[in-house]
Enzyme design. Structure first.
Site, mmCIF file in Angstrom:
data_model
loop_
_atom_site.group_PDB
_atom_site.id
_atom_site.type_symbol
_atom_site.label_atom_id
_atom_site.label_comp_id
_atom_site.label_asym_id
_atom_site.label_seq_id
_atom_site.Cartn_x
_atom_site.Cartn_y
_atom_site.Cartn_z
ATOM 1 N N THR A 1 -9.664 0.204 -10.075
ATOM 2 C CA THR A 1 -8.196 -0.404 -9.305
ATOM 3 C C THR A 1 -8.244 -1.892 -10.789
ATOM 4 O O THR A 1 -9.341 -2.215 -11.029
ATOM 5 C CB THR A 1 -8.990 -1.539 -8.092
ATOM 6 O OG1 THR A 1 -8.970 -0.196 -7.018
ATOM 7 C CG2 THR A 1 -8.144 -2.086 -7.293
ATOM 8 N N ARG B 1 1.094 -1.263 0.342
ATOM 9 C CA ARG B 1 -0.261 -0.091 -0.114
ATOM 10 C C ARG B 1 1.014 1.716 0.261
ATOM 11 O O ARG B 1 1.398 1.466 0.637
ATOM 12 C CB ARG B 1 -0.997 -0.220 1.245
ATOM 13 C CG ARG B 1 -2.352 1.275 1.592
ATOM 14 C CD ARG B 1 -3.092 1.055 0.990
ATOM 15 N NE ARG B 1 -3.862 2.212 0.567
ATOM 16 C CZ ARG B 1 -5.212 2.251 0.245
ATOM 17 N NH1 ARG B 1 -5.003 2.144 -1.104
ATOM 18 N NH2 ARG B 1 -6.238 2.573 0.491
ATOM 19 N N GLU C 1 -6.091 4.173 -7.251
ATOM 20 C CA GLU C 1 -6.807 4.413 -7.122
ATOM 21 C C GLU C 1 -7.656 5.009 -8.366
ATOM 22 O O GLU C 1 -8.614 3.516 -8.622
ATOM 23 C CB GLU C 1 -6.476 5.665 -5.961
ATOM 24 C CG GLU C 1 -8.021 6.919 -5.791
ATOM 25 C CD GLU C 1 -8.418 5.305 -4.210
ATOM 26 O OE1 GLU C 1 -9.860 5.613 -4.119
ATOM 27 O OE2 GLU C 1 -7.866 4.392 -4.205
ATOM 28 N N GLU D 1 -3.661 7.796 -3.852
ATOM 29 C CA GLU D 1 -4.731 7.115 -2.942
ATOM 30 C C GLU D 1 -4.949 7.676 -1.215
ATOM 31 O O GLU D 1 -5.550 7.268 -0.386
ATOM 32 C CB GLU D 1 -3.440 6.097 -2.677
ATOM 33 C CG GLU D 1 -2.782 4.704 -3.423
ATOM 34 C CD GLU D 1 -4.876 3.944 -4.166
ATOM 35 O OE1 GLU D 1 -5.348 3.969 -2.902
ATOM 36 O OE2 GLU D 1 -4.837 3.639 -5.000
ATOM 37 N N GLY E 1 -13.292 -1.807 -7.445
ATOM 38 C CA GLY E 1 -14.534 -1.242 -7.313
ATOM 39 C C GLY E 1 -15.004 -0.413 -6.060
ATOM 40 O O GLY E 1 -15.309 -0.410 -5.414
ATOM 41 N N THR F 1 -3.308 -1.224 -7.485
ATOM 42 C CA THR F 1 -4.572 0.210 -7.875
ATOM 43 C C THR F 1 -3.524 1.894 -8.160
ATOM 44 O O THR F 1 -2.481 1.577 -7.862
ATOM 45 C CB THR F 1 -5.456 -0.103 -7.113
ATOM 46 O OG1 THR F 1 -6.247 1.642 -7.101
ATOM 47 C CG2 THR F 1 -4.869 0.391 -5.483
ATOM 48 N N SER G 1 -9.657 -1.728 0.776
ATOM 49 C CA SER G 1 -10.714 -2.107 0.859
ATOM 50 C C SER G 1 -10.410 -2.849 -0.300
ATOM 51 O O SER G 1 -11.175 -4.295 -0.544
ATOM 52 C CB SER G 1 -12.264 -1.951 -0.092
ATOM 53 O OG SER G 1 -13.048 -0.814 0.951
#
Length: 616
Positions: free
Chosen positions: A424, A125, A444, A463, A508, A442, A488
């Site tokens: 994503t 992340r 974002e 992000e 999503g 992703t 998520s």
């Protein structure tokens, strides 16, 4: 706005390096055995069919894109394992799905090792820069938060990218190939180009006004002032040069070299056109932030559901805890295909309660004491299930659960705004040895921040807008220096008796969680085949007053749900990508080893599931 002298310096630096790298072109040209299947671009003939579902043996790859799935499959055919194929597929998605993924973003990688029986995850992340404080999204002129629409297209929204570090770590820890070799097919793909489809053109048009305000983005994605035409060839030579440079010099050139300097310059002083109307707020990222970035290798989340072991991504993602809690709640109920109304009602109630707990308790565990063990425990889920009326919808938002409760107790209801972007991408891989990868990555929202690093060919993420904009100390998802924003993303691997049964995930935004839960429920509880479980119409209840649903879902299930007083609302405008929820890429392996690689037949233009040895 960056001045012309600095913009020229950025461009000159990139061109000098590109020229140096070009000398090594022949050295990194992929051999024929590593090349993807021929496409219309390469041969002038129609591309071979790209099935959304394939069955067979020897390995499987599923993704939203035919070129990416073919590249991953070739890695498996050439003897690579699931980790090798996953990184190769992800790199290709960065070429063909540049608005959803790429080296300017981050993601979560879940790996199952068949030899040891262990599941390991990589948290790749993005992180907040070290100088970014909790009030970063507060406008000093007004004392109120910036608008999301303005913040998203700015340096302020860009987190330190984790994708390249994820690829390097995945190959070092689990793979058999070098990053240099794994990047070769994507370098070729970016060089020769890919055929533009209706989805790519529409995504470009949807972002055209935003892209036009950043000249380097407009030059790349709006040639001649328009989105590339359907059927045309889109080549990204800048990205090919960037990937070639990384393949030759390693990831240090990105995190501790000239590309890091260029990323930091663009974030701190965004390059906008002379007539730009976007504020394009400057960000805080420095080259030191990039040099200090590290992924986290960590244990997965784990719950048991209907005798299966379900593994997912632990915080900083909320995917594993929220999918896990939803399934634990459903464990207390019998779901039957012959009563779809009650099954869907209970699905809505389970995810609503799990989302209440997600919003109240989940953040980056390096900064927040996340009660992961409690959220994943069956006793806690039982206490939440006893608040659900099997015959009537609860009033939303429901309250988060009391972590110390022994019965059906709750605290005051709370809801949080959902600003996660919907764009994503996800890929699933299983190899011939039974190793598996679920990888969601992703930048974002579609197009990320909208900012392209000059002459590098990739977009930067947005992000950091996943953080809460208002600095409430009680909120686990406020901005803090170095912190990862809550996500998520829910890459999920399901085992049965120690062997892979399902690999699943989706894009999503926050609907990723409900999409994964619904697909697993469709397959495990309602008896649908995996392709049917993916194709079935969707709805997403995330602790909101009404439940957004696809038009097909409303048409098929509104009458069944009416007795339960579940309020359905149409998601997005009919005929647009916003009218669809998720874009699943999944694999099933049955007890005899038969693999079913399944992707969306329609959503997001349809995906591609491929197997090494198709069944007769």
């Amino acid at each position: 706005m960056i001045d012309i002298q600095r913009r020229s310096a950025l461009r000159g630096s990139a061109l000098l390096l590109a020229g140096t790298v070009a000398l090594g072109c022949a050295a990194v040209a992929a051999p024929a055995s590593a090349a993807p299947a021929p496409s219309a671009v390469a041969t002038g003939r129609p591309a071979p069919p790209a099935p959304s579902t394939s069955t067979g043996y020897g390995g499987a790859v599923s993704s939203v894109d035919a070129e990416a799935s073919r590249i991953g499959l070739e890695v498996l055919r050439d003897g690579g394992n699931a980790a090798d194929a996953a990184v190769a597929t992800a790199a290709a998605l960065g070429v063909t799905e540049p608005y959803s993924a790429g080296i300017g973003g981050g993601g979560y990688f879940v790996y199952y090792d068949a030899a040891s029986g262990e599941v390991t995850t990589i948290d790749g992340r993005e992180t907040a820069p070290a100088a970014m404080e909790s009030d970063a999204f507060i406008d000093p002129a007004t004392g109120t938060p910036y608008s999301f629409a303005n913040a998203v297209s700015s340096g302020l929204s860009v987190g330190v990218p984790g994708t390249l570090a994820t690829w390097e770590t995945a190959l070092d820890e689990f793979g058999t190939e070098s990053l240099r070799d794994i990047l070769k097919p994507s370098i070729l793909l970016a060089t020769r180009g890919f055929r533009v489809d209706a989805t790519f053109r529409q995504q470009t048009l949807d972002n055209a006004a935003r892209f036009a305000q950043f000249p380097d983005t407009a030059e790349l994605f709006l040639p001649g002032g328009d989105a590339p035409a359907v059927g045309s060839t889109f080549r990204n030579l800048d990205l090919a040069k960037t990937l070639r440079l990384i393949s030759l010099q390693g990831t240090d050139v990105f995190y501790d070299g000239p590309i890091a300097d260029e990323i930091a310059w663009v974030v701190q002083d965004p390059i906008t056109s002379g007539d730009a109307t976007l504020p394009a707020y400057p960000g805080f990222m420095t080259d030191d932030d990039l040099a200090e970035y590290e992924v986290r290798l960590q244990a997965p989340t784990h719950v048991e559901y209907r005798g299966l072991d379900v593994y997912g991504m632990a915080p900083s993602s909320s995917g594993g805890t929220t999918v896990g809690e939803s399934l634990n709640i459903l464990e207390d109920f019998d779901l039957a295909a012959d009563d779809p109304g009650q099954a869907l009602h209970l699905y809505f109630e389970s995810t609503a309660h799990a989302f209440a707990d997600r919003n109240a308790y989940v953040g980056d565990p390096a900064y927040v004491d996340v009660p992961t063990e409690t959220l994943l425990s069956q006793p806690f889920a039982d206490s939440r299930a006893c608040e659900i009326d099997p015959g009537t919808a609860s009033a939303k938002p429901v309250a988060p659960g009391d972590l110390e409760a022994t019965g059906c107790e709750a605290v005051a209801a709370a809801a949080s705004a959902d600003t996660e972007g919907l764009s994503t991408t996800h890929l699933s891989v299983v190899d011939r040895w039974g190793n598996a990868v679920a990888y969601t990555l992703t930048i974002e929202q579609t197009g990320g921040s909208g900012m392209t690093v000059p002459d590098r060919g990739f977009l930067l993420n947005n992000e950091l807008t996943d953080f809460s904009f208002t600095p409430n100390p009680a909120d686990p998802n406020i901005v803090e220096p170095g912190k990862r924003p809550r996500s998520s993303m829910s890459p999920t691997i399901v085992l049965e008796d120690g062997e892979v049964r399902y690999v699943v995930g989706s894009p999503g935004g926050s609907t990723i969680i409900t999409t994964v839960v619904q697909v697993l429920m469709n397959r495990i509880d309602l008896g649908m085949s995996l392709p049917d479980a993916i194709a079935a119409p969707r709805a997403t209840q995330r602790n909101t007053a009404s439940t957004p649903a696809e038009a097909e879902f409303i048409a098929q299930y509104a009458d069944d749900l009416a007795p339960y007083q579940q309020a359905l609302t149409l998601v997005g405008a009919p005929g647009t990508s916003a009218s669809q929820i998720g874009a699943v890429a999944a694999i099933e392996v049955d007890a005899d080893g038969l693999m079913t690689a399944a992707a969306e037949p329609v959503r997001r233009g349809g995906g591609t599931g491929l197997v090494v040895e198709p069944a007769e």
